[in-house]
Scaffold this active site. Sequence first.
Site, short mmCIF file in Angstrom:
data_model
loop_
_atom_site.label_atom_id
_atom_site.label_comp_id
_atom_site.label_asym_id
_atom_site.label_seq_id
_atom_site.Cartn_x
_atom_site.Cartn_y
_atom_site.Cartn_z
N LYS A 18 0.71 -1.22 0.03
CA LYS A 18 0.04 0.04 -0.37
C LYS A 18 0.85 1.45 -0.33
CE LYS A 18 -4.00 -2.25 2.03
NZ LYS A 18 -4.00 -3.27 2.13
C1 LIG Z 1 -3.74 -4.86 2.03
C2 LIG Z 1 -3.42 -5.88 1.96
C3 LIG Z 1 -3.62 -6.75 0.84
C4 LIG Z 1 -4.74 -6.90 0.31
O1 LIG Z 1 -5.22 -5.91 -0.71
P1 LIG Z 1 -6.48 -5.77 -1.59
O2 LIG Z 1 -6.60 -4.80 -2.03
O3 LIG Z 1 -7.57 -5.69 -0.65
O4 LIG Z 1 -6.01 -7.08 -2.73
C5 LIG Z 1 -2.78 -7.85 1.13
N1 LIG Z 1 -1.83 -8.10 2.08
C6 LIG Z 1 -1.07 -7.03 1.88
C7 LIG Z 1 -0.04 -7.01 2.79
C8 LIG Z 1 -1.92 -5.78 2.40
O5 LIG Z 1 -1.66 -4.98 3.51
#
Ligand SMILES: *Cc1c(COP(=O)(O)O)cnc(C)c1O
Length: 462
Positions: free
Chosen positions: A75
């Site tokens: 993110k």
């Molecule tokens: C947010 C997150 C996900 C899931 O992301 P999506 O947008 O739901 O696909 C997977 N792994 C980690 C480490 C995350 O922070």
Amino acid sequence: MPTAIFDQLHAGMSLAHVTARLLHPFTGIEVVKLVSLCAAAFSSFNNGHEPSLPLVRVGDRYFLETGAGPTLAFKDIGQQVVAQLLNHVLGSRGERATIIVETSGDTGPAAIEAVRGCSAVRIFCLYPMGRVSHVQELQMITVDSPNVHVYRTEGDTDEQAEALKVVFTDAEFMRRHKVCSINSINWARVLVQSGYYLWACLQVAPDARMRVNFVVPTGAFGNAAGGLLAKRLGAPIERIVCATNANDIVHRTIQTGDLSFGTNRQTISPAMDIQFAYNLERLLYLCSAGDRSLDKAIMTELESTRAVQLPRPLLDTIQQTFLSCAVDDAQTLQAMREVYRAHGYALDPHSAIGVYALDHVHAVKEACRANPTVCVLTAHPAKFGEACAQAGLPPSVCDDPRVDVLKTKPHHFTCLRDPGAGSRPDKLQAWAREIKRAVEDQDKLAQTFVLAATTRHSRSKM
Ligand SMILES: *Cc1c(COP(=O)(O)O)cnc(C)c1O
């Protein structure tokens, strides 16, 4: 949609260059400026080295380490770029904005880290008590910055999302305080996330006739939506595998067209413990050939009934690209152990879900046989020490200096309680009121300060 973007790219471009090219037609900001904003966004990734995201060959597949940013999860990529864009645009207009966001664990730290130094932006962030990892919590509550406000809620992420929906539907409030969300529903984040799919395709398939598969651990379909978008922008993507944990709404939707909310279950991959997979609307939209009436009808029905069966033609289109499976906690730990034993490579529990799918789910193995396959790793194992210990990985592989420094810092946060008695809607309404009040109080403080400063200024002129 400008499908020719992929044709303007080449394998020698950095992720910052690829992302800048990608953003240009959508933002109208000149490419040179975008390159410098993206370079600033990615400056601390991979400890400042190129490539910003390591792409490692492990066995017969590639691992794309998208958790190479400052808060150790993918993110950071979207949040850092969006914060740079926001600060650039607001700065040029002399304006300020308020970000209100709720997190299942990784959005919060990434958003806070991205805006902590931005004078034009302040952030209010909610996280669920006891449902995030120790490191995620520390990354949020150890930030001591006047523009950062953290709330620990006695609820789960779906309740947080519903409380914020109450805030977000108050149009007057939203306008007055210039509120935006940078949750994973934020379009700019999804757009930025298609950048690493484009970049990875250029590295793995330099020959224009080659196609690439991606395996993506997902909860809310934000990451995978970036992949679909990249495909629409011309990237030679063959299949995208969505691997979920027990919160399998994305899997059920892709596998059988069963788009329905289940109950939120707690797993060892907490950033994927989600049922409100709002980005699935983008899947519906991009796969219904731009027929807005179709995806709108489905979303409207979903909001009222919480369960929809997708029509067959739409499901067929989805399944031409997508494939899915759900992986439980025991299988996740198994993949962590196996990959460490075979390659000495430590996976965090989210990333392990994708790798499990590729190694053990027959349909996935078959679909990915013919082309190079990239496993999108979404976090650094140091962020999820609890799960690494549970899998029996040696503590040393999960160490990271960026985590150690957090342990000595003081904590700053406010609680949003569950009073126990009373209904769930009452509780969520109360949380919404408290957040709105905090935003307003903060705004008053800012205005008082501006007034006082102006007064002093005018006096000094007298
Ligand atoms: C947010 C997150 C996900 C899931 O992301 P999506 O947008 O739901 O696909 C997977 N792994 C980690 C480490 C995350 O922070």
